[in-house]
Design an enzyme around this catalytic site. Structure first.
Site, PDB file in Angstrom:
ATOM      1  N   LYS A 323     -37.036 -26.087  38.569  1.00  0.00           N
ATOM      2  CA  LYS A 323     -35.654 -26.552  38.734  1.00  0.00           C
ATOM      3  C   LYS A 323     -34.874 -25.725  39.776  1.00  0.00           C
ATOM      4  O   LYS A 323     -34.005 -26.257  40.452  1.00  0.00           O
ATOM      5  CB  LYS A 323     -34.919 -26.505  37.397  1.00  0.00           C
ATOM      6  CG  LYS A 323     -35.292 -27.638  36.448  1.00  0.00           C
ATOM      7  CD  LYS A 323     -34.430 -27.599  35.214  1.00  0.00           C
ATOM      8  CE  LYS A 323     -34.797 -28.702  34.252  1.00  0.00           C
ATOM      9  NZ  LYS A 323     -33.948 -28.763  33.075  1.00  0.00           N
ATOM     10  N   ASP A 360     -28.578 -32.748  33.838  1.00  0.00           N
ATOM     11  CA  ASP A 360     -28.451 -32.075  32.526  1.00  0.00           C
ATOM     12  C   ASP A 360     -26.961 -31.933  32.188  1.00  0.00           C
ATOM     13  O   ASP A 360     -26.575 -31.972  31.022  1.00  0.00           O
ATOM     14  CB  ASP A 360     -29.106 -30.687  32.553  1.00  0.00           C
ATOM     15  CG  ASP A 360     -30.628 -30.774  32.504  1.00  0.00           C
ATOM     16  OD1 ASP A 360     -31.142 -31.813  32.034  1.00  0.00           O
ATOM     17  OD2 ASP A 360     -31.287 -29.819  32.944  1.00  0.00           O
TER      18      ASP A 360
HETATM   19  P1  NAP Z   1     -35.011 -21.248  30.454  1.00  0.00           P
HETATM   20  O1  NAP Z   1     -34.376 -21.314  31.785  1.00  0.00           O
HETATM   21  O2  NAP Z   1     -36.391 -20.700  30.326  1.00  0.00           O
HETATM   22  O3  NAP Z   1     -34.033 -20.392  29.506  1.00  0.00           O
HETATM   23  C1  NAP Z   1     -34.435 -20.043  28.204  1.00  0.00           C
HETATM   24  C2  NAP Z   1     -33.245 -19.404  27.476  1.00  0.00           C
HETATM   25  O4  NAP Z   1     -33.649 -19.221  26.125  1.00  0.00           O
HETATM   26  C3  NAP Z   1     -32.841 -18.050  28.014  1.00  0.00           C
HETATM   27  O5  NAP Z   1     -31.469 -17.886  27.890  1.00  0.00           O
HETATM   28  C4  NAP Z   1     -33.594 -17.092  27.080  1.00  0.00           C
HETATM   29  O6  NAP Z   1     -32.940 -15.849  26.934  1.00  0.00           O
HETATM   30  C5  NAP Z   1     -33.493 -17.845  25.773  1.00  0.00           C
HETATM   31  N1  NAP Z   1     -34.550 -17.443  24.866  1.00  0.00           N
HETATM   32  C6  NAP Z   1     -35.879 -17.693  24.998  1.00  0.00           C
HETATM   33  N2  NAP Z   1     -36.546 -17.178  23.958  1.00  0.00           N
HETATM   34  C7  NAP Z   1     -35.631 -16.574  23.147  1.00  0.00           C
HETATM   35  C8  NAP Z   1     -35.706 -15.896  21.898  1.00  0.00           C
HETATM   36  N3  NAP Z   1     -36.872 -15.713  21.294  1.00  0.00           N
HETATM   37  N4  NAP Z   1     -34.552 -15.454  21.342  1.00  0.00           N
HETATM   38  C9  NAP Z   1     -33.375 -15.667  21.954  1.00  0.00           C
HETATM   39  N5  NAP Z   1     -33.226 -16.296  23.139  1.00  0.00           N
HETATM   40  C10 NAP Z   1     -34.350 -16.758  23.721  1.00  0.00           C
HETATM   41  O7  NAP Z   1     -35.083 -22.684  29.775  1.00  0.00           O
HETATM   42  P2  NAP Z   1     -34.070 -23.908  30.016  1.00  0.00           P
HETATM   43  O8  NAP Z   1     -34.565 -24.765  31.101  1.00  0.00           O
HETATM   44  O9  NAP Z   1     -32.700 -23.376  30.114  1.00  0.00           O
HETATM   45  O10 NAP Z   1     -34.274 -24.736  28.668  1.00  0.00           O
HETATM   46  C11 NAP Z   1     -33.785 -24.244  27.433  1.00  0.00           C
HETATM   47  C12 NAP Z   1     -34.073 -25.273  26.343  1.00  0.00           C
HETATM   48  O11 NAP Z   1     -33.319 -26.448  26.591  1.00  0.00           O
HETATM   49  C13 NAP Z   1     -35.532 -25.710  26.291  1.00  0.00           C
HETATM   50  O12 NAP Z   1     -35.902 -25.866  24.940  1.00  0.00           O
HETATM   51  C14 NAP Z   1     -35.520 -27.061  26.971  1.00  0.00           C
HETATM   52  O13 NAP Z   1     -36.553 -27.920  26.504  1.00  0.00           O
HETATM   53  C15 NAP Z   1     -34.172 -27.582  26.531  1.00  0.00           C
HETATM   54  N6  NAP Z   1     -33.654 -28.613  27.440  1.00  0.00           N
HETATM   55  C16 NAP Z   1     -33.387 -29.815  26.869  1.00  0.00           C
HETATM   56  C17 NAP Z   1     -32.874 -30.818  27.646  1.00  0.00           C
HETATM   57  C18 NAP Z   1     -32.587 -32.141  27.008  1.00  0.00           C
HETATM   58  O14 NAP Z   1     -32.408 -33.111  27.743  1.00  0.00           O
HETATM   59  N7  NAP Z   1     -32.495 -32.221  25.690  1.00  0.00           N
HETATM   60  C19 NAP Z   1     -32.631 -30.617  29.015  1.00  0.00           C
HETATM   61  C20 NAP Z   1     -32.904 -29.373  29.554  1.00  0.00           C
HETATM   62  C21 NAP Z   1     -33.419 -28.364  28.748  1.00  0.00           C
HETATM   63  P3  NAP Z   1     -33.273 -14.599  27.886  1.00  0.00           P
HETATM   64  O15 NAP Z   1     -32.361 -14.714  29.073  1.00  0.00           O
HETATM   65  O16 NAP Z   1     -32.994 -13.447  27.029  1.00  0.00           O
HETATM   66  O17 NAP Z   1     -34.729 -14.721  28.259  1.00  0.00           O
END
Ligand code: NAP
Length: 547
Positions: A323, A360
């Site tokens: 992304k 998003d």
């Molecule tokens: P990302 O860029 O990898 O960010 C992950 C986030 O989760 C970071 O803030 C990370 O914190 C935190 N995190 C990961 N493991 C953790 C843990 N064990 N404890 C606490 N915090 C934790 O991922 P993303 O693209 O933002 O996506 C995040 C979620 O949203 C995913 O599940 C994705 O599938 C979902 N999503 C859904 C949609 C939808 O349409 N429904 C759209 C987009 C994304 P740190 O900074 O500390 O690593």
């Protein structure tokens, strides 16, 4: 006796070095686009499966090499083909040395094929390697019995297609079939370019195996492949990456794919778990748009961009981990996407330029604005990754009072500063809640999400404890995670009486916005929501069954 079918144009067109002897049974003018490969551990099972498939699938490949004694099926096969006179059958008895399962000799392979032709199979498949071991004239002799596919499989890559083709040209055949392995997305382009120019003079069948070969499995037929192979059902694949016949027909609408079909896809690594192909193909079908949407497992952004330019792809849904990285490859982005620094939607304009958007943001805003007034609403966003950035910038643009909380404080603080939001450490939650309460909590972390490789692995965790969630005083929980459909955090919130906005709802809205950007038409959001919810429920049932 089977009734002869219409004479085959393919034979008349084939400019063979040796004249084509007349076929004992003829082939139809146009073969169906999907040939379903049938396997079985014994003759009865194979015939039973063919019976079940034959109504929807009139073109069947009998993989006789899957049987320990292939000759035993011949009487049953004869009866089956006499009874199902509409079925066009290919007999294949590929030797183990050539990627099949038959342990016999080349002569043994030929004997089975000759007998299968006598039983009513109109086409037989002979490997190039076997043809090379036969005496001069024997391939031609086999071809007097049935239409002949001369086939070659490369299980390592997509290389030297022209050279292989030249080798195959030495043998008389009705179809030349080359199956390679896609080690990158661009291998599909190589295969399709090859098909485009060779299919002018020969009846070609070409496809790339492997998860990355999906483009050729769906689009190969418009590049010149006479047909493509499909699995009878998921789990019965006879080659890596093979797609189930029903999916090819209903999700990818392969029968309708033509030169005007626009190609879209979701690109990421991994991507096989994505529900986007189901979501977007449903929308295209519902709105009668001549488009197909594929799952593109891109191992590098360079590979993806090269495909986007050469296939061409008209639009891409971009997912993890590309992304952010994709932005520097785009010609332009809209201002919000530039601020967020993450793009999940690419559109290719008529002049070939690539433009990026972030839908998003819509996925977050649309469900919320249907429920609350966003301006001045106090909203707690958990996370500071790409999804959280979209939520925070989008909500700030609409005037919400946004707080960011993140496991890694520095990332959360940076995001809060960039978006003019506030950062909130977990320890500050209790004192702050003495002065205010939140209306909405948004989980934009990946906590609670199924690991795509190991469903249910991470799904027991929550980003906030029950006590912390209660402390926020929020009425709404927006959960971005959509697999599983019901996270532990959602269960806790529901039990507390909170209203839930599911990850599926957000997913549908971000997809609906992509649809609008690509087509200029309103998206059939209700249908999209229905298929996603159904698919998530059946995944959950399957995962529960495995436990
Ligand atoms: P990302 O860029 O990898 O960010 C992950 C986030 O989760 C970071 O803030 C990370 O914190 C935190 N995190 C990961 N493991 C953790 C843990 N064990 N404890 C606490 N915090 C934790 O991922 P993303 O693209 O933002 O996506 C995040 C979620 O949203 C995913 O599940 C994705 O599938 C979902 N999503 C859904 C949609 C939808 O349409 N429904 C759209 C987009 C994304 P740190 O900074 O500390 O690593």
């Amino acid at each position: 006796m089977r009734s002869p079918l219409t004479p085959c144009k393919l034979h008349a067109d084939n400019d063979m070095s040796t004249p084509r002897p007349s076929l004992p049974r003829h082939l139809p003018l146009r073969l169906p686009r999907i040939c379903v490969a049938v396997v079985g551990t014994n003759p009865g099972e194979m015939i039973e499966k063919a019976e079940a498939l034959s109504r929807e699938n009139p073109f069947i490949e009998f993989r006789l090499d899957y049987l320990s004694k292939p000759a035993l099926i011949l009487p049953g096969l004869k009866k089956f083909l006499e009874y199902h006179s509409h079925v066009i059958a290919i007999a294949t008895c590929r030797r183990a040395a050539n990627g099949g399962k038959f342990r016999g000799t080349v002569q043994g392979e030929v004997d089975i094929l000759v007998k299968a032709a006598a039983a009513g199979c109109q086409i037989v498949d002979l490997s190039l390697e076997s043809a090379a071991k036969l005496k001069p004239g024997e391939v031609e002799k086999l071809r007097t019995k049935a239409g002949l596919i001369l086939s070659y499989h490369d299980f390592r890559g997509t290389k030297n297609l022209e050279k292989t083709f030249e080798r195959m040209q030495q043998y008389p055949a009705d179809f030349i079939k080359i199956v390679s392995t896609a080690t990158c997305l661009y291998d599909n382009v190589t295969m399709m370019k090859f098909l485009e120019h060779t299919s002018d003079n020969r009846s070609m069948v070409g496809v790339c195996m492997g998860e990355q070969g999906i483009i050729s499995r769906v689009l190969g037929v418009r590049a010149g492949s006479q047909f493509t192979f499909a699995a009878a059902t998921v789990g019965e694949e006879t080659a890596p990456g093979q797609i189930a016949a029903r999916t090819l027909r209903e999700t990818y609408r392969i029968e309708q794919v033509d030169n005007a079909t626009r190609v879209y896809g979701v690109a990421g690594d991994p991507v096989s778990h994505s529900l986007s192909p189901l979501l977007m193909n449903t929308a295209f079908r519902r709105e009668a748009i001549n488009a197909v949407y594929l799952s593109l497992h891109a191992k590098s952004i360079k590979d993806l961009i090269a495909c986007a330019r050469d296939i061409p792809l008209h639009g891409i849904s971009v997912t993890m981990p590309y992304k952010e990285e994709i932005i520097k490859h785009l010609d332009n982005t809209d201002p919000v996407t530039a601020k967020i620094g993450a793009c999940n939607t690419v559109i290719r304009s008529q002049d070939g330029k690539l433009y990026g958007f972030n839908t998003d943001v819509f996925g977050v805003l649309r469900p919320l604005e249907a429920r609350i007034a966003i301006k001045d609403a106090a909203i707690l966003v958990l996370g500071a990754g790409g999804a959280a950035r979209a939520a925070v910038f989008g909500l700030r643009e609409r005037g919400a009072n946004v707080y960011v909380m993140n496991r890694t404080a520095s990332a959360g603080q940076r995001l809060a500063k960039q978006a003019k939001a506030k950062y909130l450490g977990k320890s500050q939650l209790k004192p702050l809640m003495k002065k205010m309460q939140f209306q909405v909590v948004i989980n934009a972390t990946s906590v609670g999400m199924d690991d795509p490789g190991k469903p249910m692995k991470n799904s027991k965790d929550t980003p906030l404890s029950e006590a912390e969630l209660k402390m926020t005083g929020a009425r709404y929980l927006m959960e971005m995670v959509y697999a599983p459909a019901e996270t532990k955090l959602m269960k806790i919130a529901r039990a507390m009486g909170m209203d839930i906005i599911s990850g599926a709802e957000m997913f549908v809205h971000q997809g609906a916005r992509q649809f609008e950007i690509w087509t200029g038409k309103p998206a059939p959001a209700e249908d999209m929501h229905r298929v996603v919810v159904t698919a998530l429920a059946s995944r959950a049932a399957a995962a529960a069954g495995k436990k």
